[in-house]
Design a protein around this motif. Sequence first.
Motif, PDB file in Angstrom:
ATOM      1  N   ARG A 152     -34.000 -16.250  27.273  1.00  0.00           N
ATOM      2  CA  ARG A 152     -33.601 -17.657  27.317  1.00  0.00           C
ATOM      3  C   ARG A 152     -34.825 -18.576  27.364  1.00  0.00           C
ATOM      4  O   ARG A 152     -34.793 -19.697  26.872  1.00  0.00           O
ATOM      5  CB  ARG A 152     -32.706 -17.910  28.541  1.00  0.00           C
ATOM      6  CG  ARG A 152     -31.771 -19.080  28.335  1.00  0.00           C
ATOM      7  CD  ARG A 152     -31.052 -19.499  29.616  1.00  0.00           C
ATOM      8  NE  ARG A 152     -30.479 -18.426  30.385  1.00  0.00           N
ATOM      9  CZ  ARG A 152     -29.199 -18.034  30.319  1.00  0.00           C
ATOM     10  NH1 ARG A 152     -28.380 -18.612  29.477  1.00  0.00           N
ATOM     11  NH2 ARG A 152     -28.773 -17.063  31.100  1.00  0.00           N
ATOM     12  N   SER A 200     -33.179 -10.528  24.858  1.00  0.00           N
ATOM     13  CA  SER A 200     -32.248 -10.324  25.976  1.00  0.00           C
ATOM     14  C   SER A 200     -30.853 -10.743  25.503  1.00  0.00           C
ATOM     15  O   SER A 200     -30.698 -11.380  24.459  1.00  0.00           O
ATOM     16  CB  SER A 200     -32.656 -11.182  27.174  1.00  0.00           C
ATOM     17  OG  SER A 200     -32.351 -12.550  26.897  1.00  0.00           O
ATOM     18  N   GLN A 246     -30.579  -6.955  20.479  1.00  0.00           N
ATOM     19  CA  GLN A 246     -30.395  -6.952  21.947  1.00  0.00           C
ATOM     20  C   GLN A 246     -30.857  -5.648  22.578  1.00  0.00           C
ATOM     21  O   GLN A 246     -30.503  -4.556  22.142  1.00  0.00           O
ATOM     22  CB  GLN A 246     -28.925  -7.185  22.303  1.00  0.00           C
ATOM     23  CG  GLN A 246     -28.714  -7.282  23.818  1.00  0.00           C
ATOM     24  CD  GLN A 246     -27.285  -7.561  24.198  1.00  0.00           C
ATOM     25  OE1 GLN A 246     -26.615  -8.357  23.543  1.00  0.00           O
ATOM     26  NE2 GLN A 246     -26.820  -6.913  25.242  1.00  0.00           N
ATOM     27  N   ILE A 247     -31.629  -5.813  23.645  1.00  0.00           N
ATOM     28  CA  ILE A 247     -32.132  -4.660  24.393  1.00  0.00           C
ATOM     29  C   ILE A 247     -31.500  -4.688  25.774  1.00  0.00           C
ATOM     30  O   ILE A 247     -31.459  -5.732  26.418  1.00  0.00           O
ATOM     31  CB  ILE A 247     -33.673  -4.738  24.507  1.00  0.00           C
ATOM     32  CG1 ILE A 247     -34.291  -4.559  23.124  1.00  0.00           C
ATOM     33  CG2 ILE A 247     -34.204  -3.699  25.473  1.00  0.00           C
ATOM     34  CD1 ILE A 247     -35.726  -4.967  23.032  1.00  0.00           C
ATOM     35  N   THR A 252     -26.099  -3.094  27.406  1.00  0.00           N
ATOM     36  CA  THR A 252     -25.096  -3.203  26.355  1.00  0.00           C
ATOM     37  C   THR A 252     -25.749  -3.450  24.997  1.00  0.00           C
ATOM     38  O   THR A 252     -25.084  -3.853  24.050  1.00  0.00           O
ATOM     39  CB  THR A 252     -24.094  -4.334  26.686  1.00  0.00           C
ATOM     40  OG1 THR A 252     -24.810  -5.460  27.175  1.00  0.00           O
ATOM     41  CG2 THR A 252     -23.085  -3.901  27.705  1.00  0.00           C
ATOM     42  N   SER A 288     -35.955 -12.949  32.462  1.00  0.00           N
ATOM     43  CA  SER A 288     -36.071 -12.863  33.925  1.00  0.00           C
ATOM     44  C   SER A 288     -36.235 -11.417  34.407  1.00  0.00           C
ATOM     45  O   SER A 288     -36.867 -11.178  35.431  1.00  0.00           O
ATOM     46  CB  SER A 288     -34.845 -13.511  34.579  1.00  0.00           C
ATOM     47  OG  SER A 288     -33.661 -12.895  34.119  1.00  0.00           O
ATOM     48  N   GLN A 305     -29.669  -5.245  33.962  1.00  0.00           N
ATOM     49  CA  GLN A 305     -29.074  -4.816  32.687  1.00  0.00           C
ATOM     50  C   GLN A 305     -30.089  -4.873  31.543  1.00  0.00           C
ATOM     51  O   GLN A 305     -29.972  -4.140  30.582  1.00  0.00           O
ATOM     52  CB  GLN A 305     -27.868  -5.697  32.348  1.00  0.00           C
ATOM     53  CG  GLN A 305     -26.715  -5.602  33.314  1.00  0.00           C
ATOM     54  CD  GLN A 305     -26.809  -6.607  34.444  1.00  0.00           C
ATOM     55  OE1 GLN A 305     -27.795  -7.333  34.565  1.00  0.00           O
ATOM     56  NE2 GLN A 305     -25.792  -6.645  35.288  1.00  0.00           N
ATOM     57  N   ASN A 321     -43.925 -15.052  31.954  1.00  0.00           N
ATOM     58  CA  ASN A 321     -42.820 -15.840  32.520  1.00  0.00           C
ATOM     59  C   ASN A 321     -43.422 -16.973  33.333  1.00  0.00           C
ATOM     60  O   ASN A 321     -44.421 -16.778  34.022  1.00  0.00           O
ATOM     61  CB  ASN A 321     -41.947 -14.941  33.405  1.00  0.00           C
ATOM     62  CG  ASN A 321     -40.605 -15.571  33.696  1.00  0.00           C
ATOM     63  OD1 ASN A 321     -40.529 -16.671  34.248  1.00  0.00           O
ATOM     64  ND2 ASN A 321     -39.542 -14.881  33.314  1.00  0.00           N
ATOM     65  N   LEU A 351     -44.700 -19.458  27.798  1.00  0.00           N
ATOM     66  CA  LEU A 351     -44.916 -18.549  26.650  1.00  0.00           C
ATOM     67  C   LEU A 351     -45.366 -19.312  25.404  1.00  0.00           C
ATOM     68  O   LEU A 351     -46.039 -18.754  24.540  1.00  0.00           O
ATOM     69  CB  LEU A 351     -43.660 -17.714  26.374  1.00  0.00           C
ATOM     70  CG  LEU A 351     -42.383 -18.427  25.913  1.00  0.00           C
ATOM     71  CD1 LEU A 351     -42.306 -18.523  24.400  1.00  0.00           C
ATOM     72  CD2 LEU A 351     -41.173 -17.680  26.429  1.00  0.00           C
TER      73      LEU A 351
HETATM   74  C1  LIG Z   1     -22.047  -5.832  32.023  1.00  0.00           C
HETATM   75  C2  LIG Z   1     -23.291  -6.580  31.673  1.00  0.00           C
HETATM   76  C3  LIG Z   1     -24.084  -6.102  30.646  1.00  0.00           C
HETATM   77  C4  LIG Z   1     -25.260  -6.776  30.299  1.00  0.00           C
HETATM   78  N1  LIG Z   1     -26.045  -6.266  29.308  1.00  0.00           N
HETATM   79  C5  LIG Z   1     -27.242  -6.872  29.043  1.00  0.00           C
HETATM   80  C6  LIG Z   1     -28.127  -6.328  28.086  1.00  0.00           C
HETATM   81  O1  LIG Z   1     -27.846  -5.327  27.402  1.00  0.00           O
HETATM   82  N2  LIG Z   1     -29.313  -6.932  27.902  1.00  0.00           N
HETATM   83  C7  LIG Z   1     -29.681  -8.055  28.607  1.00  0.00           C
HETATM   84  O2  LIG Z   1     -30.798  -8.553  28.389  1.00  0.00           O
HETATM   85  N3  LIG Z   1     -28.836  -8.594  29.508  1.00  0.00           N
HETATM   86  C8  LIG Z   1     -27.634  -8.040  29.741  1.00  0.00           C
HETATM   87  N4  LIG Z   1     -26.780  -8.621  30.628  1.00  0.00           N
HETATM   88  C9  LIG Z   1     -27.117  -9.964  31.137  1.00  0.00           C
HETATM   89  C10 LIG Z   1     -28.133  -9.960  32.270  1.00  0.00           C
HETATM   90  O3  LIG Z   1     -27.493  -9.818  33.510  1.00  0.00           O
HETATM   91  C11 LIG Z   1     -28.915 -11.303  32.269  1.00  0.00           C
HETATM   92  O4  LIG Z   1     -27.993 -12.356  32.399  1.00  0.00           O
HETATM   93  C12 LIG Z   1     -29.753 -11.531  31.033  1.00  0.00           C
HETATM   94  O5  LIG Z   1     -30.603 -10.424  30.810  1.00  0.00           O
HETATM   95  C13 LIG Z   1     -30.601 -12.781  31.220  1.00  0.00           C
HETATM   96  O6  LIG Z   1     -31.345 -13.027  30.068  1.00  0.00           O
HETATM   97  P1  LIG Z   1     -32.725 -13.815  30.169  1.00  0.00           P
HETATM   98  O7  LIG Z   1     -33.630 -13.074  31.086  1.00  0.00           O
HETATM   99  O8  LIG Z   1     -33.173 -14.073  28.797  1.00  0.00           O
HETATM  100  O9  LIG Z   1     -32.284 -15.220  30.775  1.00  0.00           O
HETATM  101  P2  LIG Z   1     -32.551 -15.834  32.225  1.00  0.00           P
HETATM  102  O10 LIG Z   1     -32.092 -14.912  33.297  1.00  0.00           O
HETATM  103  O11 LIG Z   1     -31.984 -17.201  32.197  1.00  0.00           O
HETATM  104  O12 LIG Z   1     -34.138 -15.886  32.338  1.00  0.00           O
HETATM  105  C14 LIG Z   1     -34.919 -16.718  31.543  1.00  0.00           C
HETATM  106  C15 LIG Z   1     -36.344 -16.575  32.069  1.00  0.00           C
HETATM  107  O13 LIG Z   1     -37.212 -17.310  31.224  1.00  0.00           O
HETATM  108  C16 LIG Z   1     -38.215 -17.915  32.043  1.00  0.00           C
HETATM  109  N5  LIG Z   1     -38.734 -19.047  31.272  1.00  0.00           N
HETATM  110  C17 LIG Z   1     -38.083 -20.215  30.962  1.00  0.00           C
HETATM  111  N6  LIG Z   1     -38.856 -20.978  30.168  1.00  0.00           N
HETATM  112  C18 LIG Z   1     -40.015 -20.288  29.977  1.00  0.00           C
HETATM  113  C19 LIG Z   1     -41.208 -20.556  29.251  1.00  0.00           C
HETATM  114  N7  LIG Z   1     -41.348 -21.683  28.533  1.00  0.00           N
HETATM  115  N8  LIG Z   1     -42.206 -19.637  29.290  1.00  0.00           N
HETATM  116  C20 LIG Z   1     -42.091 -18.490  30.005  1.00  0.00           C
HETATM  117  N9  LIG Z   1     -40.972 -18.189  30.708  1.00  0.00           N
HETATM  118  C21 LIG Z   1     -39.937 -19.070  30.679  1.00  0.00           C
HETATM  119  C22 LIG Z   1     -37.500 -18.274  33.311  1.00  0.00           C
HETATM  120  O14 LIG Z   1     -38.424 -18.393  34.391  1.00  0.00           O
HETATM  121  C23 LIG Z   1     -36.543 -17.098  33.486  1.00  0.00           C
HETATM  122  O15 LIG Z   1     -37.132 -16.075  34.282  1.00  0.00           O
HETATM  123  C24 LIG Z   1     -25.611  -7.968  30.978  1.00  0.00           C
HETATM  124  C25 LIG Z   1     -24.794  -8.433  32.012  1.00  0.00           C
HETATM  125  C26 LIG Z   1     -23.649  -7.762  32.347  1.00  0.00           C
HETATM  126  C27 LIG Z   1     -22.806  -8.292  33.461  1.00  0.00           C
END
Ligand SMILES: Cc1cc2nc3c(=O)[nH]c(=O)nc-3n(C[C@H](O)[C@H](O)[C@H](O)COP(=O)(O)OP(=O)(O)OC[C@H]3O[C@@H](n4cnc5c(N)ncnc54)[C@H](O)[C@@H]3O)c2cc1C
Length: 315
Positions: free
Chosen positions: A205, A228, A242-243, A246, A261, A265, A280, A299
């Motif tokens: 994200r 993610s 997607q890594i 799931t 983050s 998962q 991050n 980033l």
């Molecule tokens: C049953 C189930 C299965 C799932 N399967 C998967 C799966 O296969 N893969 C998966 O990834 N997730 C999976 N999830 C979701 C998982 O729980 C997280 O919600 C997801 O991984 C979050 O994605 P993220 O880290 O990109 O987003 P966020 O958790 O929102 O993190 C975004 C990060 O980006 C950082 N950031 C923001 N802006 C910047 C910037 N400009 N420079 C540097 N850093 C920045 C923030 O500090 C934050 O740490 C699953 C969830 C469930 C319930």
Amino acid sequence: MTTALVVLDTAEGLRRSDRELLVLAGGLGGTHVVVPGAPAEALLDELAGHAVGTVHVPAEEPGEGLTVPAVALAEAAARDSGARVVLLGGTPEAKEVAGRLGVRLGAGVITDVVALDADLVATKSVLAGGWTTRCRARSAVLVAALRANSVDLSGHVPAAAGRPRVRAHAVADPAPAARVVGRRALPASDRPPLAEARVVVAGGRGTGGDFGPLEELADVLGGAVGASRAAVDAGWIGHEAQIGQTGRTVSPQLYVSCGISGAIQQRAGMQTARVIVAVNKDEQAPVFEIADLGIVGDLRKVLPQAVEHLRKLRS
Ligand SMILES: Cc1cc2nc3c(=O)[nH]c(=O)nc-3n(C[C@H](O)[C@H](O)[C@H](O)COP(=O)(O)OP(=O)(O)OC[C@H]3O[C@@H](n4cnc5c(N)ncnc54)[C@H](O)[C@@H]3O)c2cc1C
């Protein structure tokens, strides 16, 4: 000496992940190989370099089936060779073949294997990557699916063996329950396939939807781009990237996590990477718990600097 059967999904040339299976099998003992069609001459030469004794092929060209023809051929080869262990790759298709084959052979199946000892004790990570286990099948035959990038190929010396003999098996199913009626190629990419890439640059994200800086870094490192689930759900990149739990499981030499983050998962799909670098802007992000190198920063600033530095190093 353990007879090992390696199931390949190509009759053309070997990929790195195929060579890993062959090196692993060669370390166990005699090697048999299954290929899904008439083997190319170059493939037979390469298999000779891995001291493969026999190549098992279908007597007829397999039609457009799903995984069933591959399972039937692997079963025939396993019974014919008397293999104690059947080795497959870690792709979703290979794992499906492994599961079906296990049922047909009454064999224990272990997937996501990262190492296999001579006494057939397998090492794999479980519970979303939180634990590493060592396990052994109690059945006479073991079917094992290996994660890519698990075997070091640097020490492999090609064998001076003769060409393997080719053995054909009549396994065609005259009335298959399912048939492939069409295929659509994904847009071609010069990057390596995600599951086999030695370098993966993954974005979450925190990318805000701009994967440009990640693509540049991936290209300078010769890697693939992953994501993610948050990035995939936002529609910024295709689901095939997607890594995680799931998504796909990757085990590259280098995983660069950008704006992710590090939820459990997500870790489930990348925790066995050899070196993890995390970028991050939040120093409390959970991804730093598993990172070998953490960079706290934006980033959009860090990645272009890394790309520039790498380009300078190479020029
Ligand atoms: C049953 C189930 C299965 C799932 N399967 C998967 C799966 O296969 N893969 C998966 O990834 N997730 C999976 N999830 C979701 C998982 O729980 C997280 O919600 C997801 O991984 C979050 O994605 P993220 O880290 O990109 O987003 P966020 O958790 O929102 O993190 C975004 C990060 O980006 C950082 N950031 C923001 N802006 C910047 C910037 N400009 N420079 C540097 N850093 C920045 C923030 O500090 C934050 O740490 C699953 C969830 C469930 C319930």
